[in-house]
Design a protein around this motif. Structure first.
Motif, PDB file in Angstrom:
ATOM      1  N   ALA A  59       0.951  -1.163   0.023  1.00  0.00           N
ATOM      2  CA  ALA A  59      -0.178   0.014   0.011  1.00  0.00           C
ATOM      3  C   ALA A  59       0.834   1.294   0.021  1.00  0.00           C
ATOM      4  N   ALA A  60       1.913   1.314   0.977  1.00  0.00           N
ATOM      5  CA  ALA A  60       2.761   2.591   0.939  1.00  0.00           C
ATOM      6  C   ALA A  60       3.518   2.615  -0.317  1.00  0.00           C
ATOM      7  N   LEU A  61       3.604   1.794  -1.048  1.00  0.00           N
ATOM      8  CA  LEU A  61       4.525   1.658  -2.452  1.00  0.00           C
ATOM      9  C   LEU A  61       3.383   1.879  -3.706  1.00  0.00           C
ATOM     10  N   ALA A  62       2.172   1.903  -3.325  1.00  0.00           N
ATOM     11  CA  ALA A  62       1.252   1.886  -4.427  1.00  0.00           C
ATOM     12  C   ALA A  62       1.470   3.074  -5.566  1.00  0.00           C
ATOM     13  N   GLY A  63       1.134   2.738  -6.978  1.00  0.00           N
ATOM     14  CA  GLY A  63       1.505   3.810  -7.578  1.00  0.00           C
ATOM     15  C   GLY A  63       3.075   3.988  -8.149  1.00  0.00           C
ATOM     16  N   SER A  64       3.760   3.308  -7.321  1.00  0.00           N
ATOM     17  CA  SER A  64       5.183   3.113  -7.813  1.00  0.00           C
ATOM     18  C   SER A  64       5.697   1.973  -8.576  1.00  0.00           C
ATOM     19  N   PRO A 165      12.832   4.813  -0.713  1.00  0.00           N
ATOM     20  CA  PRO A 165      11.359   4.828  -0.375  1.00  0.00           C
ATOM     21  C   PRO A 165      10.854   3.129  -0.159  1.00  0.00           C
ATOM     22  N   VAL A 166      11.524   2.206  -0.580  1.00  0.00           N
ATOM     23  CA  VAL A 166      11.422   0.763  -0.047  1.00  0.00           C
ATOM     24  C   VAL A 166      11.760   0.536   1.449  1.00  0.00           C
ATOM     25  N   VAL A 167      12.838   1.166   1.733  1.00  0.00           N
ATOM     26  CA  VAL A 167      13.354   0.913   3.028  1.00  0.00           C
ATOM     27  C   VAL A 167      12.446   1.498   3.981  1.00  0.00           C
ATOM     28  N   ALA A 168      11.984   2.755   3.719  1.00  0.00           N
ATOM     29  CA  ALA A 168      11.110   3.461   4.672  1.00  0.00           C
ATOM     30  C   ALA A 168       9.789   2.694   4.592  1.00  0.00           C
ATOM     31  N   ALA A 169       9.281   2.183   3.489  1.00  0.00           N
ATOM     32  CA  ALA A 169       8.218   1.339   3.608  1.00  0.00           C
ATOM     33  C   ALA A 169       8.001   0.196   4.537  1.00  0.00           C
ATOM     34  N   LEU A 170       9.596  -0.680   4.520  1.00  0.00           N
ATOM     35  CA  LEU A 170       9.516  -1.873   5.170  1.00  0.00           C
ATOM     36  C   LEU A 170       9.639  -1.322   6.577  1.00  0.00           C
ATOM     37  N   ASP A 171      10.446  -0.129   6.910  1.00  0.00           N
ATOM     38  CA  ASP A 171      10.432   0.015   8.357  1.00  0.00           C
ATOM     39  C   ASP A 171       9.167   0.513   8.952  1.00  0.00           C
ATOM     40  N   ALA A 172       8.433   1.232   8.303  1.00  0.00           N
ATOM     41  CA  ALA A 172       7.352   1.747   8.779  1.00  0.00           C
ATOM     42  C   ALA A 172       6.172   0.836   8.866  1.00  0.00           C
ATOM     43  N   ALA A 173       6.152  -0.207   7.926  1.00  0.00           N
ATOM     44  CA  ALA A 173       5.136  -1.292   8.197  1.00  0.00           C
ATOM     45  C   ALA A 173       5.452  -2.241   9.334  1.00  0.00           C
ATOM     46  N   ASP A 174       6.904  -2.401   9.658  1.00  0.00           N
ATOM     47  CA  ASP A 174       7.253  -3.361  10.823  1.00  0.00           C
ATOM     48  C   ASP A 174       7.129  -2.656  12.037  1.00  0.00           C
TER      49      ASP A 174
END
Length: 176
Positions: A59-64, A165-174
């Motif tokens: 969801a965080a990476l949606a649109g990319s 952006p992937v690292v940020a999404a992974l960290d935030a989701a975890d």
């Protein structure tokens, strides 16, 4: 780690329900068969957590271009796979987390050379590196192995070769 986050994870871990069948089918469409076999060995609460992390990353990476990249979704699904080696239940994990916070994670190597509960605590604290090995042995993406190994070491994230952006999404989701 934040106390509120750990407290929420503890409460969710007490719920024994398995993940939804559609979530498991989705994970199976992403992971290699061997990696899915490892994933299914996780306790239900770990499977639910990993699925939630993966869905949040998507969801965080949606649109990319990265939104449905199996490398990042595999990283989310498998980031805690190394916890299997410790064979600790919920309460044992609490003891391990507190032990690591009090004595420092630097004790993990020495503790994992011992026996009994001390060894299992050491293995739990080493779950990032052990998880990376499990992912590689299961034929998972190298990026997923690198994330598993580094997900508790933000100082190393710039050297992972993963898009920020992937690292940020992974960290935030975890840590949600």
């Amino acid at each position: 780690m934040k106390l509120a986050h750990l407290s929420q994870r503890f409460v969710r871990a007490l719920w024994p329900a398995p993940p939804r069948a559609d979530d498991l089918a989705w994970a199976a469409s992403i992971l290699t068969p061997a990696a899915m076999g490892e994933f299914r060995r996780l306790p239900n609460h770990d499977q639910r957590h990993a699925l939630g992390v993966a869905r949040a990353v998507q969801a965080a990476l949606a649109g990319s271009a990265d939104a449905d990249d199996e490398r990042w979704l595999s990283a989310a699904l498998l980031h805690d796979i190394g916890k299997l080696d410790a064979r600790l239940g919920v309460y044992g994990r609490v003891v391990a987390t507190v032990s690591g916070a009090v004595a420092g994670r630097r004790m993990a190597d020495a503790w994992s050379q011992r026996c009994g509960l001390t060894r299992r605590i050491g293995l739990y604290l080493r779950h990032p590196e052990l998880g990376a090995s499990r992912i590689r042995l299961a034929g998972g993406p190298e990026e997923a192995a690198r994330w598993a190994e580094a997900h508790h070491a933000p100082e190393s994230w710039e050297t992972l070769g993963l898009p920020p952006p992937v690292v940020a999404a992974l960290d935030a989701a975890d840590n949600d």
